[in-house]
Write a protein that holds these residues in place. Sequence first.
Motif, mmCIF file in Angstrom:
data_model
loop_
_atom_site.group_PDB
_atom_site.id
_atom_site.type_symbol
_atom_site.label_atom_id
_atom_site.label_comp_id
_atom_site.label_asym_id
_atom_site.label_seq_id
_atom_site.Cartn_x
_atom_site.Cartn_y
_atom_site.Cartn_z
ATOM 1 N N UNK A 248 0.820 -1.279 -0.066
ATOM 2 C CA UNK A 248 -0.276 -0.369 0.512
ATOM 3 C C UNK A 248 0.884 1.870 -0.271
ATOM 4 N N UNK A 249 1.114 2.246 -0.647
ATOM 5 C CA UNK A 249 1.392 3.334 -1.237
ATOM 6 C C UNK A 249 0.205 4.068 -0.398
ATOM 7 N N UNK A 250 0.559 5.273 0.042
ATOM 8 C CA UNK A 250 -0.697 6.674 0.747
ATOM 9 C C UNK A 250 0.586 7.936 0.048
ATOM 10 N N UNK A 251 -0.623 8.708 -0.755
ATOM 11 C CA UNK A 251 0.460 9.757 -1.945
ATOM 12 C C UNK A 251 -0.772 11.157 -1.312
ATOM 13 N N UNK A 252 -0.019 12.485 -1.385
ATOM 14 C CA UNK A 252 -0.749 13.696 -1.702
ATOM 15 C C UNK A 252 -0.070 14.257 -2.813
ATOM 16 N N UNK A 253 -0.050 15.286 -2.993
ATOM 17 C CA UNK A 253 0.365 16.192 -3.958
ATOM 18 C C UNK A 253 1.267 16.758 -3.676
ATOM 19 N N UNK A 254 1.870 16.284 -2.132
ATOM 20 C CA UNK A 254 3.309 16.640 -1.406
ATOM 21 C C UNK A 254 4.036 15.670 -1.621
ATOM 22 N N UNK A 255 3.918 14.447 -1.509
ATOM 23 C CA UNK A 255 4.629 13.118 -1.472
ATOM 24 C C UNK A 255 3.619 11.755 -1.304
ATOM 25 N N UNK A 256 4.842 10.793 -1.129
ATOM 26 C CA UNK A 256 4.450 9.451 -1.873
ATOM 27 C C UNK A 256 5.276 8.233 -0.387
ATOM 28 N N UNK A 257 4.327 8.006 0.155
ATOM 29 C CA UNK A 257 4.752 6.819 1.522
ATOM 30 C C UNK A 257 4.852 5.450 0.909
ATOM 31 N N UNK A 258 5.113 4.938 1.762
ATOM 32 C CA UNK A 258 4.856 3.196 2.023
ATOM 33 C C UNK A 258 3.927 2.878 3.257
ATOM 34 N N UNK A 259 3.072 2.017 2.890
ATOM 35 C CA UNK A 259 1.931 1.412 4.481
ATOM 36 C C UNK A 259 1.612 0.558 5.076
ATOM 37 N N UNK A 260 2.198 -0.554 4.155
ATOM 38 C CA UNK A 260 2.485 -1.828 4.198
ATOM 39 C C UNK A 260 3.573 -2.431 2.979
ATOM 40 N N UNK A 261 3.719 -3.129 3.362
ATOM 41 C CA UNK A 261 4.543 -4.144 2.350
ATOM 42 C C UNK A 261 5.001 -5.410 2.064
ATOM 43 N N UNK A 262 3.501 -6.040 0.998
ATOM 44 C CA UNK A 262 3.627 -7.819 0.821
ATOM 45 C C UNK A 262 2.723 -8.306 1.936
ATOM 46 N N UNK A 263 1.576 -7.659 2.155
ATOM 47 C CA UNK A 263 0.990 -7.812 3.018
ATOM 48 C C UNK A 263 -0.355 -9.597 2.433
ATOM 49 N N UNK A 264 -0.087 -10.306 3.353
ATOM 50 C CA UNK A 264 -1.573 -11.735 3.245
ATOM 51 C C UNK A 264 -2.488 -11.140 4.469
ATOM 52 N N UNK A 265 -3.300 -10.142 4.337
ATOM 53 C CA UNK A 265 -4.359 -10.038 5.369
ATOM 54 C C UNK A 265 -5.291 -11.068 4.958
ATOM 55 N N UNK A 266 -5.762 -11.463 4.025
ATOM 56 C CA UNK A 266 -6.764 -12.127 3.143
ATOM 57 C C UNK A 266 -6.307 -14.130 3.212
ATOM 58 N N UNK A 267 -4.780 -13.688 3.674
ATOM 59 C CA UNK A 267 -4.735 -15.162 3.460
ATOM 60 C C UNK A 267 -3.992 -15.937 5.407
ATOM 61 N N UNK A 268 -3.584 -15.641 5.574
ATOM 62 C CA UNK A 268 -2.864 -15.621 6.423
ATOM 63 C C UNK A 268 -3.671 -15.721 8.043
ATOM 64 N N UNK A 269 -4.643 -17.159 7.623
ATOM 65 C CA UNK A 269 -5.310 -17.861 8.256
ATOM 66 C C UNK A 269 -5.121 -19.104 7.890
#
Length: 232
Positions: free
Chosen positions: A201-222
């Motif tokens: 997941x990337x979060x961005x605005x007009x000023x910057x872009x940030x990483x907020x999640x990498x390689x997540x598996x919330x739908x499979x990790x159970x």
Amino acid sequence: MSTIYLVRHGQASFGTDNYDRLSATGREQARQLGKYFAELGERIDRIYSGSLRRQTETAELIGEAFADGAPPIAIEPAFDEYDSDLILHTFAQSLTPEQLAEAGWPELRTDRRKFQFFLERAARAWVEAQIEAETMTPWRGFHGRIVSAIENIMRTEGRSKTLIVSTSGGVIGTLVANVMGLSNHTGIELNWAVHNASITRLIYSAEKVSLSMFNGLPHLDRADMRQLITYR
């Protein structure tokens, strides 16, 4: 703020005569990913997809999970994966017969471990511009194409958007490294860590872009879904 979910396609058909299509496992991974996004209750404004079949199949299966209508899908070839076959063959041509025999080329395509090791060597040579071919996109071209495409999306989509990009591990690793200011080598190495149907997941605005999640598996990790977790 706006959000871009970078998703890797579901498992492709490794070891068959057509890698570029989802396996049965890959289709189920993509369905579960779509179900996850639908149940988030978050409006998805658009799904972007590379033009490769495994990428578009994943995008379509994600879209099918939305009971109120699938988000529109836009095909963007800039998010296609690098041509691993061409890179592998070009790298193989740079080796001696003895080195090829030691590596197990070309039969290594039936051995996931040997194939991965050889691909990593070939990709490093590609990033370092040690190999080239007339029809092969150089690393700098691949990197530039991807970064330009994501920047164009962020510029044109406007504020408060939530977008999905159905793409591949090499694209995701490259974008993460670019956002984090990491080296090209790190970008290609991140590729090897990206699970099928994972979420970055990337979060961005007009000023910057940030990483907020990498390689997540919330739908499979159970417990009832972990058998669907794959790398290749």
